[in-house]
Design a protein around this motif. Structure first.
Motif, mmCIF file in Angstrom:
data_model
loop_
_atom_site.group_PDB
_atom_site.id
_atom_site.type_symbol
_atom_site.label_atom_id
_atom_site.label_comp_id
_atom_site.label_asym_id
_atom_site.label_seq_id
_atom_site.Cartn_x
_atom_site.Cartn_y
_atom_site.Cartn_z
ATOM 1 N N PHE A 80 0.835 -1.207 0.000
ATOM 2 C CA PHE A 80 0.000 0.000 0.000
ATOM 3 C C PHE A 80 0.868 1.254 0.000
ATOM 4 C CE2 PHE A 80 -2.392 3.369 2.191
ATOM 5 C CZ PHE A 80 -3.506 3.450 1.369
ATOM 6 N N GLU A 81 1.920 1.253 0.785
ATOM 7 C CA GLU A 81 2.799 2.421 0.856
ATOM 8 C C GLU A 81 3.441 2.710 -0.490
ATOM 9 O OE1 GLU A 81 6.655 4.131 3.368
ATOM 10 O OE2 GLU A 81 5.982 2.059 3.645
ATOM 11 N N ASN A 82 3.881 1.665 -1.187
ATOM 12 C CA ASN A 82 4.523 1.886 -2.482
ATOM 13 C C ASN A 82 3.517 2.312 -3.557
ATOM 14 O OD1 ASN A 82 7.143 1.393 -1.652
ATOM 15 N ND2 ASN A 82 6.995 -0.817 -2.006
ATOM 16 N N VAL A 83 2.275 1.876 -3.413
ATOM 17 C CA VAL A 83 1.225 2.336 -4.337
ATOM 18 C C VAL A 83 0.985 3.831 -4.142
ATOM 19 C CG1 VAL A 83 -1.254 2.221 -4.842
ATOM 20 C CG2 VAL A 83 0.067 0.116 -4.592
ATOM 21 N N THR A 84 0.808 4.251 -2.902
ATOM 22 C CA THR A 84 0.535 5.678 -2.648
ATOM 23 C C THR A 84 1.761 6.537 -2.943
ATOM 24 O OG1 THR A 84 1.006 5.353 -0.285
ATOM 25 C CG2 THR A 84 -1.300 5.262 -0.984
ATOM 26 N N ASN A 85 2.952 5.990 -2.723
ATOM 27 C CA ASN A 85 4.167 6.729 -3.066
ATOM 28 C C ASN A 85 4.265 6.962 -4.571
ATOM 29 O OD1 ASN A 85 5.107 7.115 -0.497
ATOM 30 N ND2 ASN A 85 6.658 5.510 -0.561
ATOM 31 N N ALA A 86 3.883 5.963 -5.342
ATOM 32 C CA ALA A 86 3.914 6.111 -6.801
ATOM 33 C C ALA A 86 2.905 7.164 -7.256
ATOM 34 C CB ALA A 86 3.632 4.771 -7.474
ATOM 35 N N ILE A 87 1.699 7.119 -6.686
ATOM 36 C CA ILE A 87 0.686 8.127 -7.026
ATOM 37 C C ILE A 87 1.203 9.518 -6.660
ATOM 38 C CG2 ILE A 87 -1.619 9.004 -6.448
ATOM 39 C CD1 ILE A 87 -2.480 6.076 -6.059
ATOM 40 N N ALA A 88 1.796 9.640 -5.482
ATOM 41 C CA ALA A 88 2.324 10.927 -5.035
ATOM 42 C C ALA A 88 3.473 11.393 -5.931
ATOM 43 C CB ALA A 88 2.796 10.820 -3.591
ATOM 44 N N ALA A 89 4.284 10.458 -6.396
ATOM 45 C CA ALA A 89 5.386 10.813 -7.293
ATOM 46 C C ALA A 89 4.847 11.463 -8.570
ATOM 47 C CB ALA A 89 6.209 9.569 -7.626
ATOM 48 N N TYR A 90 3.781 10.881 -9.102
ATOM 49 C CA TYR A 90 3.154 11.481 -10.281
ATOM 50 C C TYR A 90 2.567 12.844 -9.948
ATOM 51 C CZ TYR A 90 -0.371 12.330 -13.880
ATOM 52 O OH TYR A 90 -1.154 12.909 -14.856
ATOM 53 N N GLU A 91 1.893 12.948 -8.801
ATOM 54 C CA GLU A 91 1.300 14.231 -8.411
ATOM 55 C C GLU A 91 2.358 15.319 -8.253
ATOM 56 O OE1 GLU A 91 -2.677 12.630 -6.028
ATOM 57 O OE2 GLU A 91 -0.918 13.295 -4.879
ATOM 58 N N ARG A 92 3.556 14.945 -7.871
ATOM 59 C CA ARG A 92 4.628 15.918 -7.715
ATOM 60 C C ARG A 92 5.039 16.548 -9.042
ATOM 61 N NH1 ARG A 92 7.374 16.466 -2.996
ATOM 62 N NH2 ARG A 92 6.635 15.168 -1.262
ATOM 63 N N THR A 93 4.680 15.931 -10.140
ATOM 64 C CA THR A 93 5.029 16.487 -11.456
ATOM 65 C C THR A 93 3.930 17.387 -12.010
ATOM 66 O OG1 THR A 93 4.062 14.695 -12.785
ATOM 67 C CG2 THR A 93 6.281 14.354 -11.922
ATOM 68 N N LEU A 94 2.793 17.491 -11.333
ATOM 69 C CA LEU A 94 1.663 18.250 -11.856
ATOM 70 C C LEU A 94 1.793 19.724 -11.486
ATOM 71 C CD1 LEU A 94 -1.197 15.706 -11.071
ATOM 72 C CD2 LEU A 94 0.094 15.987 -13.191
ATOM 73 N N VAL A 95 2.802 20.326 -12.037
ATOM 74 C CA VAL A 95 3.132 21.728 -11.762
ATOM 75 C C VAL A 95 2.804 22.562 -12.992
ATOM 76 C CG1 VAL A 95 5.019 23.318 -11.240
ATOM 77 C CG2 VAL A 95 4.911 21.082 -10.107
ATOM 78 N N THR A 96 2.181 23.717 -12.769
ATOM 79 C CA THR A 96 1.727 24.543 -13.895
ATOM 80 C C THR A 96 2.475 25.868 -13.964
ATOM 81 O OG1 THR A 96 -0.047 25.597 -12.606
ATOM 82 C CG2 THR A 96 -0.580 23.542 -13.755
ATOM 83 N N ARG A 97 2.567 26.368 -15.175
ATOM 84 C CA ARG A 97 3.189 27.669 -15.434
ATOM 85 C C ARG A 97 2.283 28.448 -16.369
ATOM 86 N NH1 ARG A 97 8.355 30.332 -15.696
ATOM 87 N NH2 ARG A 97 8.360 31.779 -17.472
ATOM 88 N N GLY A 98 2.079 29.739 -16.071
ATOM 89 C CA GLY A 98 1.172 30.555 -16.872
ATOM 90 C C GLY A 98 1.760 31.895 -17.251
ATOM 91 N N ALA A 99 0.879 32.769 -17.741
ATOM 92 C CA ALA A 99 1.300 34.079 -18.236
ATOM 93 C C ALA A 99 1.952 34.926 -17.144
ATOM 94 C CB ALA A 99 0.091 34.806 -18.827
ATOM 95 N N PHE A 100 1.472 34.812 -15.918
ATOM 96 C CA PHE A 100 2.040 35.606 -14.831
ATOM 97 C C PHE A 100 3.504 35.265 -14.602
ATOM 98 C CE2 PHE A 100 2.555 36.346 -10.108
ATOM 99 C CZ PHE A 100 2.611 37.731 -10.208
ATOM 100 N N ASP A 101 3.862 34.007 -14.787
ATOM 101 C CA ASP A 101 5.262 33.604 -14.640
ATOM 102 C C ASP A 101 6.125 34.272 -15.704
ATOM 103 O OD1 ASP A 101 5.009 31.476 -12.477
ATOM 104 O OD2 ASP A 101 3.582 30.740 -13.951
ATOM 105 N N ASP A 102 5.591 34.349 -16.930
ATOM 106 C CA ASP A 102 6.321 35.024 -17.996
ATOM 107 C C ASP A 102 6.509 36.500 -17.669
ATOM 108 O OD1 ASP A 102 6.468 32.668 -19.470
ATOM 109 O OD2 ASP A 102 4.597 33.068 -20.544
#
Length: 365
Positions: A192-214
């Motif tokens: 279970f821990e490795n399943v949730t760690n894998a899900i969290a690893a993917y969630e850590r990549t869900l980072v967004t960048r928009g016009a304000f950053d530019d």
């Protein structure tokens, strides 16, 4: 006659007190500083905000902060599959991505989350966005867990969400030969821990960048003039006090509302008295400037909430912890009055919303 006069005086006095209290914010407006040019505005913004990285490798470096769950491409890929797998729910009909729809800002656009067997969250809590969540200092509305690894394990086990036990998750994953192969290739056991760690690893990549950053990075044309005015208001009127940093919020827990004594929920009822009908002023529950459907009052029941990130906020309606407010403009008005003690004009609200639009971004892939 004397009784009637007393009744009239009480009613008029109550109305006057209510009107005075309601109008008080108008007399304490903060001075709105104007900025001469983009450089001046940008420098002011950079004192409170910072821009997201531009590349995927930079994102991994930024979010690979949990020594107990180091990020690898293989683990992230596995986590993406698990994040979208409906077999990990009791009736095999919902997944993490059911409530966290990436194209809808990482939330579900519902007032309250709906889980297993169409159960609503018992506290009528609005689904927070998963986008940029690994950069938050705490998770959930009351900030009860510290990272996305802990967060990922919660909804899976909650009876009103995915409604699974740790043992059931392991069994479902072992039903899939591809999953077994994925875990084995990484020298990981199916737990279970490795399943949730894998899900969290993917969630850590869900980072967004928009016009304000530019814009923060120096592109004057990245946002329009109306948005720049909104940014100026956001900075000078105090919004940045809580909504700051890389994620424009989600870095602290704050009391909400701070100014609940400006009460909009005043009723006057006439209650029978053995001598006469005397007016009784009944004030409805003014814990929040909207109906508190679900009765949730945050951390320790003290009306303390994790400050939401405003990134992608234009796509995450409805707003506040119980999804009671449908329109972003109304959310801005409420925050101005009840959190800052400021009455924004309609024009100012529209300009702030125009700025918030620049915080909408795409996932860096």
């Amino acid at each position: 006659m004397k009784k009637a006069i007393e009744v009239g005086i009480i009613v008029v006095a109550g109305i006057l007190v209510y009107v005075v209290i309601t109008l008080l914010p108008l007399f304490f407006q903060r001075e709105l500083k104007t900025f001469e040019n983009d450089n001046e505005l940008r420098m002011a913004a950079l004192r409170s905000f910072s821009s997201m990285p531009k590349t995927y490798d930079e994102i991994i470096k930024l979010t690979n902060t949990n020594p107990n769950n180091p990020l690898t491409k293989e683990k992230i890929s596995l986590g993406k599959k698990l994040f979208n797998d409906k077999n990990l729910s009791q009736n095999r009909d919902i997944s993490c991505s059911t409530c966290h729809v990436l194209k809808d800002g990482g939330a579900d656009n519902l007032p309250t989350a709906v889980g297993d067997a169409f159960q609503e969250n018992p506290f009528h809590l609005n689904t927070p966005t998963v986008l940029n969540s690994s950069l938050y200092f705490r998770q959930f509305w009351n900030g009860r867990v510290k990272n996305v690894e802990e967060q990922a394990s919660g909804p899976i086990q909650a009876s009103f969400e995915m409604n699974m036990s740790k043992e059931e998750i392991v069994k479902r994953v072992n039903e899939n030969k591809n999953y077994i192969k994925d875990f084995k290739s990484q020298n990981l056991e199916v737990s279970f821990e490795n399943v949730t760690n894998a899900i969290a690893a993917y969630e850590r990549t869900l980072v967004t960048r928009g016009a304000f950053d530019d814009y923060l990075d120096g592109d004057d044309s990245a946002i329009n003039e109306k948005a720049k005015k909104g940014l100026g208001i956001f900075i000078t009127r105090g919004c940045k006090g809580c909504h700051a940093g890389l994620t424009i919020g989600s870095q602290s827990i704050q009391k909400f509302p701070l100014h609940s004594w400006w009460n909009e929920w005043l009723d006057i009822e006439f209650v029978a008295n053995k001598d006469f009908f005397l007016p009784e002023i009944i004030i409805k529950d003014n814990s929040f400037p909207f109906e508190n459907t679900g009765g949730f009052k945050g951390l320790n029941n003290e009306q303390k909430f994790k400050v939401p990130s405003l990134r992608n906020v234009v796509r995450t309606a409805p707003y506040f912890h119980n999804g009671e407010i449908k329109e972003l403009k109304e959310a801005v008005r409420i925050m101005g009055k009840y959190q800052l003690g400021q009455i924004f004009t309609q024009e100012e609200i529209e300009e702030i919303v125009e700025f918030l639009k620049t915080l909408d971004g795409k996932i860096i892939e």
